[in-house]
Write a protein that holds these residues in place. Structure first.
Motif, PDB file in Angstrom:
ATOM      1  N   LEU A   7       8.710  51.917  38.369  1.00  0.00           N
ATOM      2  CA  LEU A   7       8.774  51.359  37.191  1.00  0.00           C
ATOM      3  C   LEU A   7       9.348  52.397  36.038  1.00  0.00           C
ATOM      4  N   GLN A   8      10.107  51.970  34.995  1.00  0.00           N
ATOM      5  CA  GLN A   8      10.398  53.002  34.073  1.00  0.00           C
ATOM      6  C   GLN A   8       9.425  52.587  32.809  1.00  0.00           C
ATOM      7  N   LEU A   9       8.545  53.648  32.355  1.00  0.00           N
ATOM      8  CA  LEU A   9       7.694  53.575  31.600  1.00  0.00           C
ATOM      9  C   LEU A   9       7.697  54.238  30.321  1.00  0.00           C
ATOM     10  N   MET A  10       7.752  53.509  29.183  1.00  0.00           N
ATOM     11  CA  MET A  10       7.590  54.195  27.632  1.00  0.00           C
ATOM     12  C   MET A  10       6.353  54.374  27.227  1.00  0.00           C
ATOM     13  N   VAL A  17       0.959  52.578  27.466  1.00  0.00           N
ATOM     14  CA  VAL A  17       2.202  52.172  27.940  1.00  0.00           C
ATOM     15  C   VAL A  17       2.692  51.181  26.731  1.00  0.00           C
ATOM     16  N   THR A  18       3.747  51.585  26.000  1.00  0.00           N
ATOM     17  CA  THR A  18       4.477  50.685  24.931  1.00  0.00           C
ATOM     18  C   THR A  18       5.376  49.833  25.348  1.00  0.00           C
ATOM     19  N   SER A  19       6.115  50.187  26.351  1.00  0.00           N
ATOM     20  CA  SER A  19       7.118  49.066  27.184  1.00  0.00           C
ATOM     21  C   SER A  19       7.271  49.440  28.544  1.00  0.00           C
ATOM     22  N   GLY A  24      16.317  48.242  36.048  1.00  0.00           N
ATOM     23  CA  GLY A  24      17.234  49.082  35.185  1.00  0.00           C
ATOM     24  C   GLY A  24      16.478  50.338  34.791  1.00  0.00           C
ATOM     25  N   GLY A  25      16.772  50.605  33.508  1.00  0.00           N
ATOM     26  CA  GLY A  25      16.122  51.753  32.945  1.00  0.00           C
ATOM     27  C   GLY A  25      16.067  51.921  31.409  1.00  0.00           C
ATOM     28  N   THR A  31       9.910  57.817  34.896  1.00  0.00           N
ATOM     29  CA  THR A  31       9.754  56.866  35.998  1.00  0.00           C
ATOM     30  C   THR A  31       8.609  57.234  36.668  1.00  0.00           C
ATOM     31  N   TYR A  32       8.013  55.944  37.129  1.00  0.00           N
ATOM     32  CA  TYR A  32       6.642  55.748  37.735  1.00  0.00           C
ATOM     33  C   TYR A  32       6.948  55.079  39.035  1.00  0.00           C
TER      34      TYR A  32
END
Length: 154
Positions: A7-10, A17-19, A24-25, A31-32
């Motif tokens: 996953l791509q984590l914000m 986690v906000t999003s 994609g990215g 990157t998780y």
């Protein structure tokens, strides 16, 4: 069932986690790659999950913030346009009422007026032009041909 995923984590400043993106990215994302909790992908509140020691876990202390329900309120511009439309409709209604009153008064006036004697039109006679009833008198004898001679002088 294998819950390993990439996953791509914000994340916010507290690691929540906000999003996220599964395909994609995201710009500035982390990157998780690892296991995810069962309800992570179906949850409507990704903020309930936190990255602790590079492991995505559900935060047991997470309490959703109570957001006041904000109904769709019109913007100032929309309110202004609505007021303007209301003013225009009110003016048109008043104008239509006024026009109806004028037409009623005109109809009442025509009913009360008695027919008068017919009016005859008077045409003024001036000395410059013959009156409409007078026709200019011409005869063949009064017409004389006009000849002109051109004289050359040297």
């Amino acid at each position: 069932m294998d819950n390993r995923i990439s996953l791509q984590l914000m994340l916010d400043a507290t690691g929540h986690v906000t999003s996220y993106a599964t395909v994609g990215g995201l710009t500035g994302a982390t990157t998780y790659e690892g296991e995810i909790p069962d309800e992570f992908l179906t949850s409507t509140q990704p903020q309930a999950f936190k990255l602790i020691d590079n492991v995505l876990t559900k935060d047991p202390n997470y309490a959703p913030s109570v957001q006041p329900v904000v109904e769709n309120q019109p913007s100032d511009e929309q309110r202004f346009q609505a007021q303007l439309a209301l003013q225009m409709a009110t003016m048109q209604k008043k104008q239509a009422e006024f026009n109806a009153q004028v037409l009623l008064q005109l109809a009442d006036t025509k009913e009360t007026v008695t027919p008068a004697a017919p009016v005859t039109e008077v045409t003024p006679v001036t000395s410059e032009a013959p009156a409409a009833s007078e026709a200019p008198v011409t005869s063949e004898a009064s017409k004389t041909p006009v000849t002109s001679e051109i004289v050359k002088t040297e």
